[in-house]
Design a protein around this motif. Structure first.
Motif, PDB file in Angstrom:
ATOM      1  N   SER A  76       0.826  -1.211   0.000  1.00 44.45           N
ATOM      2  CA  SER A  76       0.000   0.000   0.000  1.00 44.45           C
ATOM      3  C   SER A  76       0.859   1.260   0.000  1.00 44.45           C
ATOM      4  N   GLN A  77       1.902   1.279   0.830  1.00 42.75           N
ATOM      5  CA  GLN A  77       2.741   2.476   0.910  1.00 42.75           C
ATOM      6  C   GLN A  77       3.539   2.682  -0.374  1.00 42.75           C
ATOM      7  N   LEU A  78       3.939   1.584  -1.023  1.00 39.37           N
ATOM      8  CA  LEU A  78       4.616   1.702  -2.309  1.00 39.37           C
ATOM      9  C   LEU A  78       3.661   2.287  -3.352  1.00 39.37           C
ATOM     10  N   ALA A  79       2.407   1.831  -3.345  1.00 39.78           N
ATOM     11  CA  ALA A  79       1.412   2.368  -4.284  1.00 39.78           C
ATOM     12  C   ALA A  79       1.176   3.852  -4.027  1.00 39.78           C
ATOM     13  N   PHE A  80       1.019   4.217  -2.749  1.00 41.58           N
ATOM     14  CA  PHE A  80       0.838   5.635  -2.407  1.00 41.58           C
ATOM     15  C   PHE A  80       2.032   6.467  -2.884  1.00 41.58           C
ATOM     16  N   ALA A  81       3.244   5.953  -2.631  1.00 44.68           N
ATOM     17  CA  ALA A  81       4.462   6.706  -2.958  1.00 44.68           C
ATOM     18  C   ALA A  81       4.612   6.904  -4.464  1.00 44.68           C
ATOM     19  N   LEU A  82       4.388   5.848  -5.232  1.00 47.10           N
ATOM     20  CA  LEU A  82       4.527   5.952  -6.680  1.00 47.10           C
ATOM     21  C   LEU A  82       3.503   6.912  -7.276  1.00 47.10           C
ATOM     22  N   SER A  83       2.305   6.932  -6.689  1.00 45.68           N
ATOM     23  CA  SER A  83       1.230   7.765  -7.244  1.00 45.68           C
ATOM     24  C   SER A  83       1.368   9.236  -6.857  1.00 45.68           C
ATOM     25  N   ARG A  84       2.360   9.567  -6.034  1.00 44.91           N
ATOM     26  CA  ARG A  84       2.567  10.982  -5.687  1.00 44.91           C
ATOM     27  C   ARG A  84       2.962  11.791  -6.920  1.00 44.91           C
ATOM     28  N   ASP A  85       3.563  11.096  -7.883  1.00 43.22           N
ATOM     29  CA  ASP A  85       3.854  11.732  -9.173  1.00 43.22           C
ATOM     30  C   ASP A  85       2.592  11.629 -10.024  1.00 43.22           C
ATOM     31  N   SER A  86       1.955  12.744 -10.291  1.00 41.43           N
ATOM     32  CA  SER A  86       0.675  12.731 -10.991  1.00 41.43           C
ATOM     33  C   SER A  86       0.780  12.204 -12.420  1.00 41.43           C
ATOM     34  N   ASP A  87       1.997  12.127 -12.951  1.00 42.36           N
ATOM     35  CA  ASP A  87       2.191  11.599 -14.294  1.00 42.36           C
ATOM     36  C   ASP A  87       2.344  10.087 -14.311  1.00 42.36           C
ATOM     37  N   VAL A  88       2.375   9.454 -13.128  1.00 37.51           N
ATOM     38  CA  VAL A  88       2.565   8.010 -13.027  1.00 37.51           C
ATOM     39  C   VAL A  88       1.234   7.354 -12.679  1.00 37.51           C
ATOM     40  N   GLN A  89       0.817   6.393 -13.489  1.00 40.69           N
ATOM     41  CA  GLN A  89      -0.439   5.677 -13.274  1.00 40.69           C
ATOM     42  C   GLN A  89      -0.147   4.353 -12.550  1.00 40.69           C
ATOM     43  N   VAL A  90      -0.840   4.118 -11.428  1.00 39.86           N
ATOM     44  CA  VAL A  90      -0.547   2.969 -10.571  1.00 39.86           C
ATOM     45  C   VAL A  90      -1.813   2.147 -10.334  1.00 39.86           C
ATOM     46  N   GLY A  91      -1.683   0.833 -10.426  1.00 40.28           N
ATOM     47  CA  GLY A  91      -2.762  -0.077 -10.062  1.00 40.28           C
ATOM     48  C   GLY A  91      -2.282  -1.011  -8.962  1.00 40.28           C
ATOM     49  N   LEU A  92      -3.169  -1.344  -8.033  1.00 40.24           N
ATOM     50  CA  LEU A  92      -2.858  -2.274  -6.950  1.00 40.24           C
ATOM     51  C   LEU A  92      -3.894  -3.385  -6.974  1.00 40.24           C
ATOM     52  N   CYS A  93      -3.460  -4.614  -7.280  1.00 35.61           N
ATOM     53  CA  CYS A  93      -4.350  -5.766  -7.381  1.00 35.61           C
ATOM     54  C   CYS A  93      -4.132  -6.671  -6.180  1.00 35.61           C
ATOM     55  N   ASP A  94      -5.148  -6.796  -5.349  1.00 28.98           N
ATOM     56  CA  ASP A  94      -5.083  -7.598  -4.131  1.00 28.98           C
ATOM     57  C   ASP A  94      -5.498  -9.031  -4.463  1.00 28.98           C
ATOM     58  N   VAL A  95      -4.511  -9.935  -4.595  1.00 28.27           N
ATOM     59  CA  VAL A  95      -4.823 -11.326  -4.920  1.00 28.27           C
ATOM     60  C   VAL A  95      -4.713 -12.229  -3.690  1.00 28.27           C
TER      61      VAL A  95
END
Length: 315
Positions: A76-95
């Protein structure tokens, strides 16, 4: 692709054969169920998955050998951190089908999944951060998911072929502990579109590292690159007196020593901070809420190292 485990029977018929999981030699094998249920012919869903994944630049697995080491928190924190750059699109799939944590950690409990003629829509926290989890599909957060392997595999397939992920720079997979059906399914379904790498989460004590060694060997067997190992909960620093306490003793040298033995990168250690738990319970980014924490600095250093790895960088 299904890979026989290291302790497979001597006369293993092979996971791609018609007798896989059904031969006498398969009795007692930990992979018997998935070998017997995996289609031996080309899965018609694979072209659909490949089409969905064609617009995803990086597909990253977050793994742990043992539960309770902070894998979902790191995801979750990695997803939050990567998405701080508004030009970076991030998906998190909970399997993690039987223990979905991301709806709570990401502050999305109770959100409904919408379906259209193009598929399921993931739940968006921000315009550039989307999440999908079985937790969104359950009537109640207290409902138990009591499924055998084939049904789990079917849902993972739906997450890959039916979810309208769009164009992503990163698709992170929060997986369950161990090396089970879910891990094999993700690797199998992404065989053609390729998994770019795995980040392995552990804690310093030997009881966790023993299972992480199995996780690293799993990655080698299925051809997934280990981008690095993160050592979570490495010590607790008192905010008042500054004293550091090693809560989980690294009796065999910790994750750094294990990485040297296996020849995989060591990304860094993250100390304990009770505020991480508080932020996860509230569904907010710890890195944004507590920017001055030693744990936050450790997260940033680890993410910086990851972004220097070509297999991780979205450029």
């Amino acid at each position: 692709m299904v890979v026989p485990p290291s302790n497979a029977p001597a006369h293993c018929p092979g996971p791609e054969t018609e007798s896989a999981g059904k031969a006498d030699a398969c009795e007692g094998c930990p992979n018997q169920n998935i070998c017997s249920t995996t289609p031996k012919t080309a899965d018609p869903a694979l072209p659909l998955i490949n089409d969905r994944m064609a617009n995803v630049k990086r597909k990253i697995l977050i793994l742990s050998g043992k539960g309770g080491v902070g894998k979902s928190t790191f995801s979750s924190q990695l997803a939050f951190a990567l998405s701080r750059d508004s030009d970076v699109q991030v998906g998190l799939c909970d399997v993690d089908i039987t223990g979905p944590s991301q709806p709570k950690i990401m502050g999305l409990e109770g959100e409904p999944v919408h379906q259209s003629n193009t598929g399921w829509s993931p739940i968006y926290i921000e315009d550039n951060l989307a999440v999908m989890s079985i937790g969104f599909l359950l009537p109640s957060t207290d409902d138990a998911v009591i499924w055998r392997g084939p049904k789990k595999n079917g849902l993972i397939k739906q997450f890959l072929k039916d979810v309208e992920w769009g164009s992503l720079d990163y698709l992170l997979f929060d997986t369950p502990p161990g090396t089970s059906d879910e891990h094999l399914s993700v690797v199998q379904y992404l065989k053609d579109s390729r998994v770019d790498g795995a980040i392995v989460i552990t804690t310093p004590q030997e009881v966790a590292l023993a299972d992480v060694r199995k996780e690293v060997n799993f990655c080698k067997k299925v051809g997934v690159k280990v981008l690095g190992v993160v050592e979570n909960m490495n010590g607790f620093v008192c905010r008042k007196c500054g004293t550091e306490t090693k809560v989980f003793a690294a009796t065999t040298g910790g994750a750094r020593r294990m990485c040297e033995e296996f020849g995989v990168p060591f990304l860094g250690s993250i100390p304990l901070d009770p505020r991480i738990v508080e932020c996860c319970d509230r569904g907010v980014s710890f890195l944004d809420e507590v920017p001055d924490s030693p744990a936050t600095h450790a997260y940033h250093e680890i993410i910086k190292k990851l972004q220097e790895i070509p297999a991780f960088s979205h450029e």
